[in-house]
Design a protein around this motif. Structure first.
Motif, PDB file in Angstrom:
ATOM      1  N   ARG A  60       0.833  -1.212   0.000  1.00 60.69           N
ATOM      2  CA  ARG A  60       0.000   0.000   0.000  1.00 60.69           C
ATOM      3  C   ARG A  60       0.862   1.254   0.000  1.00 60.69           C
ATOM      4  O   ARG A  60       0.605   2.193  -0.768  1.00 60.69           O
ATOM      5  CB  ARG A  60      -0.907  -0.028   1.226  1.00 60.69           C
ATOM      6  N   VAL A  61       1.895   1.262   0.805  1.00 61.54           N
ATOM      7  CA  VAL A  61       2.750   2.448   0.884  1.00 61.54           C
ATOM      8  C   VAL A  61       3.421   2.724  -0.457  1.00 61.54           C
ATOM      9  O   VAL A  61       3.485   3.872  -0.909  1.00 61.54           O
ATOM     10  CB  VAL A  61       3.808   2.280   1.999  1.00 61.54           C
ATOM     11  N   CYS A  62       3.903   1.665  -1.086  1.00 61.53           N
ATOM     12  CA  CYS A  62       4.542   1.841  -2.387  1.00 61.53           C
ATOM     13  C   CYS A  62       3.608   2.520  -3.368  1.00 61.53           C
ATOM     14  O   CYS A  62       4.008   3.419  -4.122  1.00 61.53           O
ATOM     15  CB  CYS A  62       4.971   0.485  -2.960  1.00 61.53           C
ATOM     16  N   MET A  63       2.373   2.091  -3.367  1.00 61.38           N
ATOM     17  CA  MET A  63       1.453   2.659  -4.340  1.00 61.38           C
ATOM     18  C   MET A  63       1.030   4.062  -3.952  1.00 61.38           C
ATOM     19  O   MET A  63       0.805   4.905  -4.820  1.00 61.38           O
ATOM     20  CB  MET A  63       0.239   1.754  -4.502  1.00 61.38           C
ATOM     21  N   LEU A  64       0.924   4.323  -2.671  1.00 58.05           N
ATOM     22  CA  LEU A  64       0.528   5.671  -2.266  1.00 58.05           C
ATOM     23  C   LEU A  64       1.652   6.680  -2.520  1.00 58.05           C
ATOM     24  O   LEU A  64       1.394   7.868  -2.709  1.00 58.05           O
ATOM     25  CB  LEU A  64       0.150   5.694  -0.783  1.00 58.05           C
ATOM     26  N   ARG A  65       2.871   6.181  -2.538  1.00 59.87           N
ATOM     27  CA  ARG A  65       3.983   7.080  -2.821  1.00 59.87           C
ATOM     28  C   ARG A  65       3.891   7.601  -4.250  1.00 59.87           C
ATOM     29  O   ARG A  65       4.437   8.648  -4.571  1.00 59.87           O
ATOM     30  CB  ARG A  65       5.291   6.327  -2.633  1.00 59.87           C
ATOM     31  N   HIS A  66       3.236   6.865  -5.112  1.00 63.02           N
ATOM     32  CA  HIS A  66       3.102   7.267  -6.515  1.00 63.02           C
ATOM     33  C   HIS A  66       1.626   7.174  -6.897  1.00 63.02           C
ATOM     34  O   HIS A  66       1.187   6.148  -7.420  1.00 63.02           O
ATOM     35  CB  HIS A  66       3.934   6.361  -7.416  1.00 63.02           C
ATOM     36  N   PRO A  67       0.905   8.232  -6.635  1.00 63.31           N
ATOM     37  CA  PRO A  67      -0.558   8.161  -6.754  1.00 63.31           C
ATOM     38  C   PRO A  67      -1.038   7.745  -8.140  1.00 63.31           C
ATOM     39  O   PRO A  67      -2.144   7.218  -8.275  1.00 63.31           O
ATOM     40  CB  PRO A  67      -0.995   9.592  -6.428  1.00 63.31           C
ATOM     41  N   TRP A  68      -0.237   7.983  -9.149  1.00 65.49           N
ATOM     42  CA  TRP A  68      -0.657   7.578 -10.491  1.00 65.49           C
ATOM     43  C   TRP A  68      -0.748   6.060 -10.598  1.00 65.49           C
ATOM     44  O   TRP A  68      -1.424   5.533 -11.470  1.00 65.49           O
ATOM     45  CB  TRP A  68       0.312   8.109 -11.539  1.00 65.49           C
ATOM     46  N   SER A  69      -0.035   5.347  -9.730  1.00 65.88           N
ATOM     47  CA  SER A  69      -0.014   3.891  -9.871  1.00 65.88           C
ATOM     48  C   SER A  69      -1.400   3.290  -9.694  1.00 65.88           C
ATOM     49  O   SER A  69      -1.738   2.291 -10.333  1.00 65.88           O
ATOM     50  CB  SER A  69       0.975   3.271  -8.887  1.00 65.88           C
ATOM     51  N   ALA A  70      -2.212   3.908  -8.843  1.00 66.31           N
ATOM     52  CA  ALA A  70      -3.557   3.366  -8.642  1.00 66.31           C
ATOM     53  C   ALA A  70      -4.371   3.428  -9.922  1.00 66.31           C
ATOM     54  O   ALA A  70      -5.097   2.498 -10.257  1.00 66.31           O
ATOM     55  CB  ALA A  70      -4.269   4.125  -7.521  1.00 66.31           C
ATOM     56  N   SER A  71      -4.215   4.513 -10.639  1.00 68.99           N
ATOM     57  CA  SER A  71      -5.029   4.654 -11.848  1.00 68.99           C
ATOM     58  C   SER A  71      -4.514   3.767 -12.986  1.00 68.99           C
ATOM     59  O   SER A  71      -5.191   3.590 -13.984  1.00 68.99           O
ATOM     60  CB  SER A  71      -5.056   6.112 -12.295  1.00 68.99           C
ATOM     61  N   LEU A  72      -3.317   3.221 -12.815  1.00 66.34           N
ATOM     62  CA  LEU A  72      -2.797   2.326 -13.856  1.00 66.34           C
ATOM     63  C   LEU A  72      -3.285   0.889 -13.690  1.00 66.34           C
ATOM     64  O   LEU A  72      -3.268   0.112 -14.645  1.00 66.34           O
ATOM     65  CB  LEU A  72      -1.264   2.321 -13.832  1.00 66.34           C
ATOM     66  N   LEU A  73      -3.700   0.556 -12.498  1.00 67.92           N
ATOM     67  CA  LEU A  73      -3.977  -0.850 -12.213  1.00 67.92           C
ATOM     68  C   LEU A  73      -5.063  -1.491 -13.062  1.00 67.92           C
ATOM     69  O   LEU A  73      -4.863  -2.594 -13.589  1.00 67.92           O
ATOM     70  CB  LEU A  73      -4.308  -1.019 -10.740  1.00 67.92           C
ATOM     71  N   PRO A  74      -6.225  -0.843 -13.209  1.00 68.22           N
ATOM     72  CA  PRO A  74      -7.283  -1.539 -13.944  1.00 68.22           C
ATOM     73  C   PRO A  74      -6.878  -1.835 -15.387  1.00 68.22           C
ATOM     74  O   PRO A  74      -6.131  -1.083 -15.992  1.00 68.22           O
ATOM     75  CB  PRO A  74      -8.456  -0.547 -13.899  1.00 68.22           C
ATOM     76  N   SER A  75      -7.389  -2.890 -15.892  1.00 67.05           N
ATOM     77  CA  SER A  75      -7.163  -3.325 -17.283  1.00 67.05           C
ATOM     78  C   SER A  75      -5.699  -3.439 -17.650  1.00 67.05           C
ATOM     79  O   SER A  75      -5.307  -3.138 -18.758  1.00 67.05           O
ATOM     80  CB  SER A  75      -7.883  -2.446 -18.306  1.00 67.05           C
ATOM     81  N   ARG A  76      -4.886  -3.855 -16.710  1.00 63.36           N
ATOM     82  CA  ARG A  76      -3.478  -4.048 -17.001  1.00 63.36           C
ATOM     83  C   ARG A  76      -3.088  -5.443 -16.536  1.00 63.36           C
ATOM     84  O   ARG A  76      -3.523  -5.910 -15.489  1.00 63.36           O
ATOM     85  CB  ARG A  76      -2.657  -3.002 -16.254  1.00 63.36           C
TER      86      ARG A  76
END
Lengths: 178, 178
Positions: A60-76
DNA sequence: AAAAAAATCGTACATTGTACGAGTCAATCA
DNA sequence: TGATTGACTCGTACAATGTACGATTTTTTT
């Protein structure tokens, strides 16, 4: 791509020698964010729970450090580092005594918790003006949503604590009692 | 926007009378998808659990019907229909006897479950060629990820069942025993 | 009938991803 | 040594995109 090339001090088209498409950059970036350096703490062998908690919180911390990562997750598609984390999660739970029949539910429920918390959190990382607008809108509608208002669900929530409590609860319930 | 205008039989710029920006279209589309038509079943009054399960499953189904909706969720403010669902969830749990101190954790854990399951599911809605490539890649790496392989976690998972079981578990644990 | 408001739309422009093909440089082979 | 091959760089060009601007048409109100 132009901005990336500038940052690298190269021409734009040079990038395309190393990657096929812009989507590949996203795949690689997401995978890099999700790299797991392992269990740094010198815990007891067999301390599966501490390891799982550490890995999931780190996730969770890794992804929160780079907020764009959350929006990349779907359909990948799943990258290598994500597979590694899933494997670690699965083998830990298995070692902890989770029956094979329950393993998938346990793995995915925990993963859903991390992912959902990350995406939800990202929804609340708004610009200051957006945050002010949301505040405005919510206080205006507070009589329509009394429970949300009363529980301070949205704007003043303790995200870390909520995540941690939910995680503890899931682990308590999903793994056999000792 | 051009394609949307074509579909509507209008000029492109006519759209901009009704909306400010393309992002607004996404906001509206997502909100439309999340509209909840309520509890159709004629259940007993006070059957909070059936209502919550119905609403959450409907939530997931609505989003799966439009796979793009999952990718819209991150970094987007909460729409009215989403707030309504959160309010319904919160008030049901409250009526069910969840203490105020636990309410946020309960709400967000359930919401994370829906959201995570939806996004995860969307990651596996690949084109046929992508699916074949993933299959290829996974069987190739199966010895590196034995747990994932053994549990058939990725490609042959029963997503509906996994979601339902996890949901039941969460509701069992988060709400007080009778 | 006139004025105001609501809505439509064509043109133009800046920004984007990337196809194409020419260029540079180092390692390898003759 | 000179030639050839492969790795790598990059400038130009193009099609697709979101939308600013302002003119025009349609509808409603007075």
């Amino acid at each position: 791509m132009r901005r990336l090339a500038d940052r690298l001090g190269s021409g734009v088209m040079s990038l395309y020698w190393h990657i096929d498409t812009k989507e590949d950059v996203f795949d690689l970036a997401l995978d890099a964010v999700l790299k797991y350096r392992g269990f740094s703490q010198t815990g007891e062998l067999g301390e599966w729970r501490a390891e799982v908690v550490h890995m999931l919180e780190d996730w969770r911390v890794c992804m929160l450090r780079h907020p764009w990562s959350a929006s990349l997750l779907p359909s990948r598609a799943l990258g290598a580092n994500m597979l590694r984390r899933l494997e670690l999660l699965g083998s830990s739970l298995s070692r902890a005594g989770v029956a094979d029949a329950d393993l998938n539910v346990a793995i995915w429920s925990l993963w859903n918790h991390v992912l959902g918390a990350t995406v939800t959190r990202a929804s609340f990382d708004l610009s200051d003006e957006d945050k002010a607008a949301a505040q405005q809108r919510l206080t205006h509608l507070s009589e329509r949503y009394p429970t949300i208002e009363r529980s301070r669900l949205l704007l003043e929530n303790d995200w870390d604590g909520t995540f941690r409590k939910g995680l503890d609860f899931l682990l308590d319930g999903l793994t056999p009692k000792l």
